[in-house]
Write a protein that holds these residues in place. Structure first.
Motif, PDB file in Angstrom:
ATOM      1  N   TRP A  41      29.820  65.771 -26.983  1.00 25.22           N
ATOM      2  CA  TRP A  41      29.679  65.169 -28.311  1.00 25.22           C
ATOM      3  C   TRP A  41      29.915  63.665 -28.336  1.00 25.22           C
ATOM      4  O   TRP A  41      29.575  62.999 -29.326  1.00 25.22           O
ATOM      5  N   GLY A  44      27.091  61.243 -29.513  1.00 26.39           N
ATOM      6  CA  GLY A  44      26.600  61.398 -30.872  1.00 26.39           C
ATOM      7  C   GLY A  44      25.292  62.156 -30.993  1.00 26.39           C
ATOM      8  O   GLY A  44      25.040  63.130 -30.290  1.00 26.39           O
ATOM      9  N   ALA A  45      24.431  61.682 -31.903  1.00 28.45           N
ATOM     10  CA  ALA A  45      23.226  62.409 -32.316  1.00 28.45           C
ATOM     11  C   ALA A  45      22.262  62.704 -31.180  1.00 28.45           C
ATOM     12  O   ALA A  45      21.754  63.827 -31.060  1.00 28.45           O
ATOM     13  N   SER A  46      21.965  61.723 -30.347  1.00 28.15           N
ATOM     14  CA  SER A  46      20.992  61.960 -29.272  1.00 28.15           C
ATOM     15  C   SER A  46      21.487  63.037 -28.311  1.00 28.15           C
ATOM     16  O   SER A  46      20.702  63.859 -27.833  1.00 28.15           O
ATOM     17  N   GLY A  48      23.410  65.483 -29.221  1.00 24.30           N
ATOM     18  CA  GLY A  48      23.274  66.731 -29.958  1.00 24.30           C
ATOM     19  C   GLY A  48      21.900  67.339 -29.785  1.00 24.30           C
ATOM     20  O   GLY A  48      21.762  68.543 -29.580  1.00 24.30           O
ATOM     21  N   GLN A  86      30.993  60.322 -34.144  1.00 25.93           N
ATOM     22  CA  GLN A  86      30.407  61.017 -33.002  1.00 25.93           C
ATOM     23  C   GLN A  86      30.158  62.504 -33.228  1.00 25.93           C
ATOM     24  O   GLN A  86      29.063  62.990 -32.955  1.00 25.93           O
ATOM     25  N   PRO A  89      27.460  63.247 -36.197  1.00 25.00           N
ATOM     26  CA  PRO A  89      26.089  62.988 -35.737  1.00 25.00           C
ATOM     27  C   PRO A  89      25.643  63.951 -34.633  1.00 25.00           C
ATOM     28  O   PRO A  89      24.480  64.355 -34.592  1.00 25.00           O
ATOM     29  N   TYR A  90      26.559  64.340 -33.738  1.00 25.33           N
ATOM     30  CA  TYR A  90      26.247  65.304 -32.689  1.00 25.33           C
ATOM     31  C   TYR A  90      25.793  66.629 -33.315  1.00 25.33           C
ATOM     32  O   TYR A  90      24.768  67.204 -32.925  1.00 25.33           O
ATOM     33  N   ARG A  92      24.612  67.080 -36.346  1.00 28.24           N
ATOM     34  CA  ARG A  92      23.328  66.865 -37.022  1.00 28.24           C
ATOM     35  C   ARG A  92      22.180  66.886 -36.008  1.00 28.24           C
ATOM     36  O   ARG A  92      21.081  67.364 -36.307  1.00 28.24           O
ATOM     37  N   GLY A  93      22.438  66.381 -34.789  1.00 26.80           N
ATOM     38  CA  GLY A  93      21.443  66.483 -33.716  1.00 26.80           C
ATOM     39  C   GLY A  93      21.136  67.937 -33.399  1.00 26.80           C
ATOM     40  O   GLY A  93      19.976  68.320 -33.225  1.00 26.80           O
ATOM     41  N   TRP A  94      22.172  68.771 -33.326  1.00 29.27           N
ATOM     42  CA  TRP A  94      21.980  70.211 -33.129  1.00 29.27           C
ATOM     43  C   TRP A  94      21.128  70.781 -34.252  1.00 29.27           C
ATOM     44  O   TRP A  94      20.189  71.534 -34.011  1.00 29.27           O
ATOM     45  N   SER A  96      18.940  69.427 -36.073  1.00 32.94           N
ATOM     46  CA  SER A  96      17.541  69.008 -36.015  1.00 32.94           C
ATOM     47  C   SER A  96      16.728  69.856 -35.042  1.00 32.94           C
ATOM     48  O   SER A  96      15.508  69.909 -35.130  1.00 32.94           O
TER      49      SER A  96
END
Length: 135
Positions: A41, A44-46, A48, A86, A89-90, A92-94, A96
């Motif tokens: 994690w 962050g988002a990428s 995730g 972190q 956003p992680y 939220r990446g999941w 998506s």
């Protein structure tokens, strides 16, 4: 009830999943890679997005049903600042990739990180009879 969570290193293969199921054990998909300085994690988002794709791949390869949740574990104790910058956003990446991470059947919680284990696997608390198990 004890539910074992397997990390990315401990790949559950389809024959093993079938054997565990036949033995009466409950199986859930729980994804985690790294811990502390190597936690998945942290970027962050990428990260995730990347880890959700891998988590879904492992879930389906092991025979996990399409409708079952895949738990995304945060096996650390992040600060509030880390959560905002972190962890959120992680997750939220999941979302998506696999949809809402807070799945209605997700009722499994690990409250004592590294405090209690069985055979080196952390003990989780099952909060409801339907907690995302594969059957």
């Amino acid at each position: 009830m004890i539910v074992a969570s397997l990390s990315r290193r401990d790949l559950l293969r389809l024959p093993e999943a079938r054997e565990l199921y036949r033995a009466g054990l409950k199986i859930v998909s729980c994804y985690q890679f790294g811990k502390g300085e190597t936690a998945d994690w942290l970027p962050g988002a990428s990260a995730g997005v990347e880890h959700a794709k891998r988590g879904w791949q492992l879930h389906t390869a092991a025979g996990g049903p399409i409708g079952a949740p895949v738990y995304a574990s945060i096996d650390d104790d992040p600060s509030y600042a880390q959560y905002r910058a972190q962890v959120a956003p992680y997750l939220r990446g999941w979302e998506s990739v696999i949809g809402r991470v807070a799945h209605p059947a997700a009722h499994l919680h690990q409250v004592e990180i590294d405090a209690r284990s069985v055979g080196g696997v952390d003990v989780n608390h099952v909060l409801k009879p339907q907690f995302g198990q594969w059957d």
